[in-house]
Scaffold this active site. Sequence first.
Site, mmCIF file in Angstrom:
data_model
loop_
_atom_site.group_PDB
_atom_site.id
_atom_site.type_symbol
_atom_site.label_atom_id
_atom_site.label_comp_id
_atom_site.label_asym_id
_atom_site.label_seq_id
_atom_site.Cartn_x
_atom_site.Cartn_y
_atom_site.Cartn_z
ATOM 1 C CG LEU A 28 43.442 124.523 96.320
ATOM 2 C CD1 LEU A 28 44.362 123.574 95.223
ATOM 3 C CD2 LEU A 28 43.161 125.549 95.357
ATOM 4 C CB SER A 29 37.135 123.381 96.970
ATOM 5 O OG SER A 29 37.551 122.150 96.225
ATOM 6 C CD GLU A 30 37.165 118.112 99.510
ATOM 7 O OE1 GLU A 30 37.333 118.161 100.588
ATOM 8 O OE2 GLU A 30 36.363 119.046 99.432
ATOM 9 C CB THR A 31 44.477 118.564 100.829
ATOM 10 O OG1 THR A 31 44.601 120.667 99.583
ATOM 11 C CG2 THR A 31 46.304 119.064 100.746
#
Length: 288
Positions: A44-47
Amino acid sequence: MQIPIFTVDAFTNRPFSGNPAAVCLLENDLDEDLHQKIATEMNLSETAFIRKLQPGDDFSKNSCFGLRWFTPANEVPLCGHATLAAAAVLFHIQKNTNSVLTFVTLSGELKARQVEDYIVLDLPLYLTYPQVLQEVEELIKAAIGDMIVQDLRYSPDTKKLLVRLSDAYERSTLEELQVSAQSFLSAEKTGNVKGLILTLKGNSSGKCKGHDFYSRYFAPWYGILEDPVTGSAHAVLSSYWSEQLGKKEMIAFQCSRRGGQLKISLRNDGRVDIAGQVAVVLKGNLTF
Protein backbone atom coordinates in the site's frame (compact mmCIF):
# COMPACT_ATOMS: atom_id res chain seq x y z
CA MET A 1 5.85 -13.91 15.67
CA GLN A 2 2.39 -12.39 15.34
CA ILE A 3 1.72 -8.68 14.84
CA PRO A 4 -1.83 -7.24 14.84
CA ILE A 5 -2.45 -5.47 11.54
CA PHE A 6 -5.34 -3.43 10.17
CA THR A 7 -6.23 -1.83 6.85
CA VAL A 8 -7.96 1.52 7.19
CA ASP A 9 -9.39 3.63 4.36
CA ALA A 10 -8.63 7.24 5.34
CA PHE A 11 -10.35 10.50 4.37
CA THR A 12 -13.59 8.71 3.56
CA ASN A 13 -16.55 7.17 5.40
CA ARG A 14 -17.06 4.47 2.76
CA PRO A 15 -15.01 1.28 2.36
CA PHE A 16 -12.89 0.99 -0.80
CA SER A 17 -12.55 4.74 -1.29
CA GLY A 18 -10.20 7.28 0.26
CA ASN A 19 -6.61 6.21 0.86
CA PRO A 20 -5.83 2.78 2.34
CA ALA A 21 -3.07 2.40 4.91
CA ALA A 22 -1.90 -0.65 6.81
CA VAL A 23 -1.38 -0.16 10.55
CA CYS A 24 0.78 -2.46 12.68
CA LEU A 25 0.65 -2.47 16.49
CA LEU A 26 4.10 -3.33 17.87
CA GLU A 27 4.01 -4.81 21.36
CA ASN A 28 7.81 -5.17 21.21
CA ASP A 29 10.65 -3.67 19.20
CA LEU A 30 10.83 -4.93 15.64
CA ASP A 31 14.06 -5.72 13.82
CA GLU A 32 14.85 -2.68 11.69
CA ASP A 33 14.78 -4.50 8.33
CA LEU A 34 11.36 -6.01 9.06
CA HIS A 35 9.62 -2.61 8.86
CA GLN A 36 10.49 -2.33 5.18
CA LYS A 37 9.80 -5.99 4.44
CA ILE A 38 6.30 -5.73 5.93
CA ALA A 39 5.57 -2.48 4.04
CA THR A 40 6.72 -4.08 0.79
CA GLU A 41 4.53 -7.12 1.51
CA MET A 42 1.46 -4.95 2.20
CA ASN A 43 2.13 -2.99 -1.01
CA LEU A 44 0.00 0.00 0.00
CA SER A 45 1.16 3.59 -0.36
CA GLU A 46 1.91 3.55 3.36
CA THR A 47 2.27 1.10 6.23
CA ALA A 48 2.30 2.69 9.69
CA PHE A 49 4.01 1.19 12.73
CA ILE A 50 2.77 2.25 16.17
CA ARG A 51 5.23 1.44 18.94
CA LYS A 52 5.17 1.80 22.72
CA LEU A 53 7.62 4.34 24.11
CA GLN A 54 7.99 2.43 27.41
CA PRO A 55 7.72 -1.36 27.96
CA GLY A 56 4.73 -1.03 30.31
CA ASP A 57 2.69 1.21 28.00
CA ASP A 58 -0.84 0.19 26.99
CA PHE A 59 -2.44 0.87 23.58
CA SER A 60 -5.81 1.53 25.23
CA LYS A 61 -4.61 3.75 28.11
CA ASN A 62 -1.49 5.71 27.19
CA SER A 63 -1.71 8.90 25.14
CA CYS A 64 1.76 9.02 23.56
CA PHE A 65 3.28 6.54 21.09
CA GLY A 66 6.03 6.32 18.50
CA LEU A 67 4.95 6.28 14.85
CA ARG A 68 6.86 5.52 11.62
CA TRP A 69 5.69 5.31 8.01
CA PHE A 70 7.03 3.16 5.18
CA THR A 71 6.11 3.02 1.50
CA PRO A 72 6.81 -0.22 -0.41
CA ALA A 73 10.21 1.34 -1.25
CA ASN A 74 11.41 3.33 1.77
CA GLU A 75 10.70 5.22 4.99
CA VAL A 76 9.12 8.68 4.71
CA PRO A 77 9.25 11.65 7.12
CA LEU A 78 5.51 12.43 7.11
CA CYS A 79 2.30 10.71 6.09
CA GLY A 80 -1.06 12.26 6.91
CA HIS A 81 -3.44 9.50 5.85
CA ALA A 82 -1.49 6.78 7.68
CA THR A 83 -1.45 8.97 10.82
CA LEU A 84 -5.23 9.28 10.51
CA ALA A 85 -5.42 5.48 10.12
CA ALA A 86 -3.15 4.93 13.14
CA ALA A 87 -5.29 7.20 15.31
CA ALA A 88 -8.42 5.36 14.12
CA VAL A 89 -6.97 1.99 15.20
CA LEU A 90 -6.20 3.36 18.67
CA PHE A 91 -9.47 5.26 19.11
CA HIS A 92 -11.92 2.84 17.46
CA ILE A 93 -10.37 -0.62 17.84
CA GLN A 94 -8.16 -0.34 20.94
CA LYS A 95 -10.80 1.94 22.52
CA ASN A 96 -8.14 4.36 23.71
CA THR A 97 -9.69 6.55 26.40
CA ASN A 98 -7.66 9.72 25.82
CA SER A 99 -9.16 12.76 24.09
CA VAL A 100 -5.86 13.56 22.35
CA LEU A 101 -3.15 11.19 21.10
CA THR A 102 0.45 12.29 20.53
CA PHE A 103 2.72 10.56 18.03
CA VAL A 104 6.50 10.96 18.18
CA THR A 105 7.67 10.95 14.54
CA LEU A 106 10.43 12.06 12.17
CA SER A 107 8.38 15.25 11.70
CA GLY A 108 8.23 15.97 15.42
CA GLU A 109 5.22 15.44 17.65
CA LEU A 110 1.90 15.07 15.82
CA LYS A 111 -1.42 15.14 17.64
CA ALA A 112 -4.77 13.55 16.74
CA ARG A 113 -8.13 14.11 18.37
CA GLN A 114 -11.72 13.00 17.83
CA VAL A 115 -14.32 15.61 16.93
CA GLU A 116 -17.73 13.98 16.36
CA ASP A 117 -17.23 11.46 13.54
CA TYR A 118 -13.97 13.02 12.34
CA ILE A 119 -10.38 12.57 13.44
CA VAL A 120 -8.44 15.83 13.39
CA LEU A 121 -4.69 15.80 12.73
CA ASP A 122 -2.43 18.62 13.93
CA LEU A 123 0.20 18.83 11.18
CA PRO A 124 3.06 21.17 10.23
CA LEU A 125 2.15 23.84 7.68
CA TYR A 126 4.66 24.14 4.85
CA LEU A 127 5.17 27.35 2.90
CA THR A 128 5.69 27.43 -0.85
CA TYR A 129 7.89 29.72 -2.92
CA PRO A 130 7.85 30.73 -6.61
CA GLN A 131 9.58 28.18 -8.84
CA VAL A 132 11.41 29.02 -12.07
CA LEU A 133 9.63 27.22 -14.91
CA GLN A 134 12.77 26.49 -16.91
CA GLU A 135 14.22 24.32 -14.14
CA VAL A 136 11.23 21.93 -14.12
CA GLU A 137 9.80 22.45 -17.61
CA GLU A 138 10.48 18.89 -18.76
CA LEU A 139 8.83 17.45 -15.64
CA ILE A 140 5.71 19.59 -16.08
CA LYS A 141 5.54 18.66 -19.77
CA ALA A 142 5.68 14.98 -18.78
CA ALA A 143 2.85 15.52 -16.28
CA ILE A 144 0.33 17.72 -18.12
CA GLY A 145 1.50 18.12 -21.70
CA ASP A 146 0.44 21.48 -23.13
CA MET A 147 -2.09 22.40 -20.45
CA ILE A 148 -1.94 25.98 -19.15
CA VAL A 149 -0.13 26.53 -15.84
CA GLN A 150 -1.44 29.44 -13.76
CA ASP A 151 1.11 29.25 -10.93
CA LEU A 152 4.18 27.24 -9.99
CA ARG A 153 5.47 26.83 -6.43
CA TYR A 154 8.02 24.74 -4.56
CA SER A 155 8.08 23.59 -0.94
CA PRO A 156 11.74 23.14 0.11
CA ASP A 157 10.78 21.51 3.42
CA THR A 158 8.91 18.68 1.70
CA LYS A 159 10.53 18.76 -1.77
CA LYS A 160 7.07 18.94 -3.31
CA LEU A 161 6.42 20.86 -6.54
CA LEU A 162 2.97 22.50 -6.70
CA VAL A 163 1.55 23.05 -10.21
CA ARG A 164 -1.64 25.10 -10.31
CA LEU A 165 -3.63 24.60 -13.49
CA SER A 166 -5.48 27.47 -15.12
CA ASP A 167 -8.78 28.51 -13.53
CA ALA A 168 -10.32 27.97 -16.96
CA TYR A 169 -10.22 24.20 -16.39
CA GLU A 170 -13.01 22.24 -14.70
CA ARG A 171 -12.67 19.56 -12.03
CA SER A 172 -13.43 16.91 -14.66
CA THR A 173 -10.34 17.98 -16.63
CA LEU A 174 -8.13 17.20 -13.66
CA GLU A 175 -9.93 13.93 -12.94
CA GLU A 176 -9.68 12.69 -16.52
CA LEU A 177 -6.06 13.70 -17.07
CA GLN A 178 -3.94 10.66 -18.00
CA VAL A 179 -0.64 10.91 -16.14
CA SER A 180 2.34 8.61 -16.69
CA ALA A 181 4.12 9.24 -13.40
CA GLN A 182 6.89 6.74 -14.11
CA SER A 183 8.22 9.16 -16.74
CA PHE A 184 8.78 11.79 -14.03
CA LEU A 185 11.89 9.95 -12.86
CA SER A 186 13.83 10.71 -16.03
CA ALA A 187 12.18 14.10 -16.64
CA GLU A 188 13.14 15.58 -13.24
CA LYS A 189 16.70 16.85 -13.64
CA THR A 190 17.22 19.00 -10.52
CA GLY A 191 17.14 16.24 -7.90
CA ASN A 192 15.05 18.57 -5.73
CA VAL A 193 11.55 17.23 -6.46
CA LYS A 194 10.23 14.19 -4.58
CA GLY A 195 6.50 14.80 -5.04
CA LEU A 196 4.33 16.51 -7.68
CA ILE A 197 1.02 18.18 -6.79
CA LEU A 198 -1.44 19.17 -9.51
CA THR A 199 -4.05 21.54 -8.15
CA LEU A 200 -7.06 23.52 -9.37
CA LYS A 201 -9.25 26.20 -7.84
CA GLY A 202 -12.65 24.86 -6.76
CA ASN A 203 -16.13 26.30 -6.61
CA SER A 204 -17.00 27.19 -3.03
CA SER A 205 -19.59 29.91 -3.67
CA GLY A 206 -23.24 30.07 -4.62
CA LYS A 207 -26.14 27.82 -3.60
CA CYS A 208 -24.40 24.60 -4.59
CA LYS A 209 -21.34 24.96 -2.37
CA GLY A 210 -18.55 22.63 -3.39
CA HIS A 211 -14.87 22.46 -2.62
CA ASP A 212 -12.32 25.26 -2.28
CA PHE A 213 -9.70 23.41 -4.30
CA TYR A 214 -8.94 20.09 -5.98
CA SER A 215 -5.70 18.17 -6.34
CA ARG A 216 -3.92 15.02 -7.47
CA TYR A 217 -0.57 13.83 -6.11
CA PHE A 218 2.24 11.76 -7.61
CA ALA A 219 5.39 10.44 -5.90
CA PRO A 220 7.15 7.88 -8.11
CA TRP A 221 10.40 8.84 -6.33
CA TYR A 222 8.95 6.97 -3.31
CA GLY A 223 7.50 4.14 -5.37
CA ILE A 224 3.98 5.70 -5.43
CA LEU A 225 2.75 6.49 -8.94
CA GLU A 226 -0.39 8.22 -7.64
CA ASP A 227 -1.44 8.54 -4.03
CA PRO A 228 -5.25 8.50 -3.60
CA VAL A 229 -5.59 11.08 -0.77
CA THR A 230 -2.54 12.74 0.73
CA GLY A 231 -2.45 14.52 4.10
CA SER A 232 1.17 15.65 3.72
CA ALA A 233 0.46 17.24 0.33
CA HIS A 234 -2.37 19.19 1.96
CA ALA A 235 0.07 20.50 4.57
CA VAL A 236 1.57 22.28 1.52
CA LEU A 237 -1.68 22.99 -0.34
CA SER A 238 -3.29 24.52 2.77
CA SER A 239 -0.75 27.33 3.02
CA TYR A 240 -0.92 28.06 -0.72
CA TRP A 241 -4.69 28.13 -1.08
CA SER A 242 -5.22 30.01 2.17
CA GLU A 243 -3.01 32.76 0.77
CA GLN A 244 -4.75 32.67 -2.64
CA LEU A 245 -8.33 32.55 -1.34
CA GLY A 246 -7.92 34.61 1.84
CA LYS A 247 -9.48 31.83 3.91
CA LYS A 248 -8.38 29.80 6.92
CA GLU A 249 -11.24 27.27 6.78
CA MET A 250 -11.41 25.21 3.60
CA ILE A 251 -12.78 21.96 2.22
CA ALA A 252 -10.58 20.12 -0.26
CA PHE A 253 -11.10 17.12 -2.51
CA GLN A 254 -8.36 14.94 -3.96
CA CYS A 255 -9.48 13.77 -7.38
CA SER A 256 -7.89 10.33 -7.61
CA ARG A 257 -9.94 7.36 -8.80
CA ARG A 258 -10.75 6.51 -5.17
CA GLY A 259 -11.16 10.15 -4.09
CA GLY A 260 -11.32 11.69 -0.65
CA GLN A 261 -12.36 14.83 1.21
CA LEU A 262 -10.36 16.83 3.75
CA LYS A 263 -11.52 19.58 6.10
CA ILE A 264 -8.78 22.16 6.65
CA SER A 265 -8.35 24.74 9.37
CA LEU A 266 -5.23 26.93 9.58
CA ARG A 267 -4.22 27.65 13.15
CA ASN A 268 -2.68 30.76 14.67
CA ASP A 269 0.45 28.86 15.76
CA GLY A 270 1.64 28.21 12.20
CA ARG A 271 0.26 24.68 11.96
CA VAL A 272 -2.80 23.20 10.27
CA ASP A 273 -5.66 20.97 11.43
CA ILE A 274 -6.66 18.46 8.76
CA ALA A 275 -9.78 16.42 9.52
CA GLY A 276 -11.01 13.27 7.85
CA GLN A 277 -13.22 10.25 8.35
CA VAL A 278 -12.17 6.60 8.20
CA ALA A 279 -13.46 3.12 7.35
CA VAL A 280 -11.73 0.05 8.85
CA VAL A 281 -11.84 -2.70 6.22
CA LEU A 282 -9.49 -5.40 7.54
CA LYS A 283 -8.40 -6.80 10.92
CA GLY A 284 -5.89 -9.61 11.26
CA ASN A 285 -2.42 -10.75 12.23
CA LEU A 286 0.88 -10.90 10.42
CA THR A 287 2.47 -14.27 11.13
CA PHE A 288 6.13 -15.00 10.49
